[in-house]
Design a protein around this motif. Structure first.
Motif, PDB file in Angstrom:
ATOM      1  N   VAL A  39       1.440  58.847 -45.471  1.00  0.00           N
ATOM      2  CA  VAL A  39       2.392  57.861 -45.980  1.00  0.00           C
ATOM      3  C   VAL A  39       2.919  58.397 -47.302  1.00  0.00           C
ATOM      4  N   ASP A  40       4.225  58.571 -47.407  1.00  0.00           N
ATOM      5  CA  ASP A  40       4.851  59.063 -48.647  1.00  0.00           C
ATOM      6  C   ASP A  40       4.197  60.346 -49.149  1.00  0.00           C
ATOM      7  N   LYS A  84       0.903  49.891 -48.244  1.00  0.00           N
ATOM      8  CA  LYS A  84       1.710  50.815 -47.448  1.00  0.00           C
ATOM      9  C   LYS A  84       0.862  51.506 -46.384  1.00  0.00           C
ATOM     10  N   ALA A  85      -0.330  51.958 -46.773  1.00  0.00           N
ATOM     11  CA  ALA A  85      -1.213  52.648 -45.831  1.00  0.00           C
ATOM     12  C   ALA A  85      -1.649  51.708 -44.715  1.00  0.00           C
ATOM     13  N   GLU A 128       1.270  51.185 -42.307  1.00  0.00           N
ATOM     14  CA  GLU A 128       1.476  52.371 -41.473  1.00  0.00           C
ATOM     15  C   GLU A 128       0.400  52.463 -40.397  1.00  0.00           C
TER      16      GLU A 128
END
Length: 93
Positions: free
Chosen positions: A36-37, A77-78, A81
């Motif tokens: 992620v990113d 975010k993780a 995802e």
């Protein structure tokens, strides 16, 4: 718990032992590593539970590091995802 590992569907090399500050240990199956990113994360399943832990992850030549001091934003975010990958059947929970 080592003798029961095969009951949880993980190969021996896909099980790691988390060691906590209080001296306790917990065996977890590696569900998957994902990005992620441009940062890597790992999803772990404590053996015998339906839970999933998300950690930051860095892999080295012969070792790895779990990063547990994620910011709330990184963790969110993780987690999103990982949930997306589960829905797409790209990772098994």
């Amino acid at each position: 718990m080592a003798e029961n590992k095969e009951l949880y569907g993980y190969e021996e090399e896909d099980i790691i032992t988390l060691e906590y500050d209080d001296g306790t240990e917990e065996e977890c199956g590696v569900v998957g590593v994902f990005d992620v990113d441009d940062k890597d994360y790992i999803a772990l399943n404590p053996l015998g539970t339906g839970e999933v832990y998300i950690y930051g992850y860095k892999e080295y030549e012969e070792d790895f590091e779990l990063i547990d001091d994620l910011t709330d934003e990184e963790f969110e975010k993780a987690t999103k995802e990982f949930e997306s990958l589960i829905e797409e059947d790209l990772v098994e929970a």
